[in-house]
Enzyme design. Structure first.
Site, mmCIF file in Angstrom:
data_model
loop_
_atom_site.group_PDB
_atom_site.id
_atom_site.type_symbol
_atom_site.label_atom_id
_atom_site.label_comp_id
_atom_site.label_asym_id
_atom_site.label_seq_id
_atom_site.Cartn_x
_atom_site.Cartn_y
_atom_site.Cartn_z
ATOM 1 N N ASP A 1 0.675 -3.959 -5.351
ATOM 2 C CA ASP A 1 1.180 -3.201 -4.213
ATOM 3 C C ASP A 1 1.264 -1.732 -4.603
ATOM 4 O O ASP A 1 1.387 -1.390 -5.777
ATOM 5 C CB ASP A 1 2.555 -3.696 -3.769
ATOM 6 C CG ASP A 1 2.880 -3.291 -2.336
ATOM 7 O OD1 ASP A 1 1.961 -2.914 -1.579
ATOM 8 O OD2 ASP A 1 4.060 -3.333 -1.965
ATOM 9 N N GLY A 2 1.206 -0.894 -3.594
ATOM 10 C CA GLY A 2 1.336 0.534 -3.802
ATOM 11 C C GLY A 2 1.748 1.193 -2.507
ATOM 12 O O GLY A 2 1.563 0.641 -1.424
ATOM 13 N N GLU B 1 -2.529 1.749 -3.649
ATOM 14 C CA GLU B 1 -2.997 0.357 -3.524
ATOM 15 C C GLU B 1 -4.196 0.120 -4.439
ATOM 16 O O GLU B 1 -4.261 -0.892 -5.145
ATOM 17 C CB GLU B 1 -3.374 0.035 -2.073
ATOM 18 C CG GLU B 1 -2.220 0.037 -1.100
ATOM 19 C CD GLU B 1 -1.340 -1.203 -1.141
ATOM 20 O OE1 GLU B 1 -1.552 -2.103 -1.987
ATOM 21 O OE2 GLU B 1 -0.415 -1.283 -0.311
ATOM 22 N N ASP C 1 -1.509 -6.831 -0.031
ATOM 23 C CA ASP C 1 -1.133 -6.722 1.384
ATOM 24 C C ASP C 1 -1.841 -5.534 2.038
ATOM 25 O O ASP C 1 -1.561 -5.189 3.176
ATOM 26 C CB ASP C 1 0.382 -6.630 1.557
ATOM 27 C CG ASP C 1 0.984 -5.362 0.957
ATOM 28 O OD1 ASP C 1 0.236 -4.494 0.458
ATOM 29 O OD2 ASP C 1 2.216 -5.241 0.979
ATOM 30 N N HIS D 1 5.713 -7.577 3.525
ATOM 31 C CA HIS D 1 7.095 -7.660 4.021
ATOM 32 C C HIS D 1 7.299 -8.878 4.923
ATOM 33 O O HIS D 1 7.997 -8.808 5.925
ATOM 34 C CB HIS D 1 7.494 -6.362 4.740
ATOM 35 C CG HIS D 1 7.223 -5.151 3.912
ATOM 36 N ND1 HIS D 1 7.992 -4.804 2.827
ATOM 37 C CD2 HIS D 1 6.232 -4.227 3.978
ATOM 38 C CE1 HIS D 1 7.495 -3.711 2.271
ATOM 39 N NE2 HIS D 1 6.428 -3.343 2.948
ATOM 40 N N ASP E 1 6.282 -4.915 -4.451
ATOM 41 C CA ASP E 1 6.733 -3.785 -3.641
ATOM 42 C C ASP E 1 7.964 -3.123 -4.262
ATOM 43 O O ASP E 1 8.036 -1.893 -4.343
ATOM 44 C CB ASP E 1 7.034 -4.263 -2.218
ATOM 45 C CG ASP E 1 7.536 -3.137 -1.337
ATOM 46 O OD1 ASP E 1 6.746 -2.238 -1.013
ATOM 47 O OD2 ASP E 1 8.736 -3.152 -0.994
#
Length: 158
Positions: free
Chosen positions: A15-16, A53, A75, A129, A139
């Site tokens: 994640d980023g 990301e 994501d 999320h 995250d």
């Protein structure tokens, strides 16, 4: 003849993000193989969500010492679509997108291609999320890396 040694299976959640976008950002990757786990994270002062990301996925792919079978969970629609739909065309068109403009973040896409080349990679998209435990953890790590960068900048300025 002895059977070839099977490549290990490594799962990674990446994640980023940054706030604001563009602005200070953080990235994270969590790798799991056998009974091992490794967390990676970092931050940049001026960046974009998409760059973070990509950086997270690159870190996950560059981490193994030997070639592996890897499942990368992300994501990011940008990362997923870039890898599974757009990348081949970009390369074929000399790093131009469908509109014939230069591809954004080419430096990171090239690094991602090089890092992925030594592995067998499966890309899996997860809704962000939405309760995926490992995605939420990645995250939190990315956010913590960004916040640590901001805190160190405040200490330096004060």
């Amino acid at each position: 003849m002895a059977a070839a040694r099977e490549k290990p299976l490594i799962e990674a959640w990446t994640d980023g993000g940054c706030r604001p976008n563009p602005g200070p950002g953080g990235w994270a990757a969590i790798l799991r193989w056998r009974d091992h786990e490794k967390e990676l994270s970092g931050a940049e002062a001026e960046t974009t969500n998409n760059r973070m990301e990509l950086t997270a996925a690159i870190a996950a792919l560059e981490a193994p010492k030997r070639p592996a079978r890897m499942i990368i969970h992300t994501d990011s629609e940008y990362l997923r679509n870039g890898v599974t739909r757009w990348l081949e065309g970009w390369v074929r068109r000399g790093w131009r997108n469908a509109a014939k403009d230069p591809v954004a973040n080419r430096d990171l896409w090239e690094r991602l291609l090089a890092a992925a080349a030594r592995h067998e990679v499966e890309w899996r998209w997860v809704r962000g999320h939405a309760g995926d435990e490992m995605n939420e953890r990645a995250d939190r790590l990315a956010t913590a890396a960004r916040e640590a960068l901001l805190a160190s900048r405040e200490r330096s300025a004060g």
